[in-house]
Scaffold this motif. Structure first.
Motif, mmCIF file in Angstrom:
data_model
loop_
_atom_site.group_PDB
_atom_site.id
_atom_site.type_symbol
_atom_site.label_atom_id
_atom_site.label_comp_id
_atom_site.label_asym_id
_atom_site.label_seq_id
_atom_site.Cartn_x
_atom_site.Cartn_y
_atom_site.Cartn_z
ATOM 1 N N UNK A 231 0.858 -1.190 0.000
ATOM 2 C CA UNK A 231 0.000 0.000 0.000
ATOM 3 C C UNK A 231 0.890 1.234 0.000
ATOM 4 N N UNK A 232 0.808 2.022 -1.066
ATOM 5 C CA UNK A 232 1.560 3.277 -1.144
ATOM 6 C C UNK A 232 0.667 4.369 -0.571
ATOM 7 N N UNK A 233 1.139 5.018 0.491
ATOM 8 C CA UNK A 233 0.337 6.029 1.180
ATOM 9 C C UNK A 233 0.748 7.450 0.823
ATOM 10 N N UNK A 234 1.916 7.601 0.209
ATOM 11 C CA UNK A 234 2.392 8.942 -0.168
ATOM 12 C C UNK A 234 3.154 8.861 -1.483
ATOM 13 N N UNK A 235 2.863 9.796 -2.381
ATOM 14 C CA UNK A 235 3.550 9.920 -3.665
ATOM 15 C C UNK A 235 3.600 11.415 -3.964
#
Length: 97
Positions: free
Chosen positions: A20-24
């Motif tokens: 799960x990518x929470x910040x980009x």
């Protein structure tokens, strides 16, 4: 065998972790990426690596980075953070090495 059961077993046998990518977020030099890898299985996973490709709008790889995933107990997670350099980065994709 029921096809739903077949595909459930197939995914359970190949899925080592939920990513799960929470910040980009954009930075002056590229992107800051943070996320979480969770072990959804009933057994601990062994160590492995995730390769992240950061791509531009045309899908060309701008830069590649690696996340080393330590053994994770069932239901537990590991955080990760990457700093990808490249002003044209528009998206990411990952794969297990």
């Amino acid at each position: 065998m029921d096809s739903a059961l077949y595909y459930y077993r197939l995914s359970d046998s190949t899925l080592l972790g939920d990513v799960a990518v929470s910040q980009f977020d954009s930075t002056d030099t590229g992107r800051d990426v943070k996320g979480l890898i969770t072990n959804p299985r009933e057994a601990p996973n062994g160590p492995y690596k995730l390769i992240f490709d950061f791509v531009d709008l045309q899908g060309h790889v701008v830069v590649t980075d690696t996340v080393k995933v330590d053994p994770i107990q069932p239901g537990q997670s590991q955080q990760f953070a990457l700093k990808a350099a490249g002003p044209t980065i528009a998206a990411w994709r990952y794969r297990k090495e």
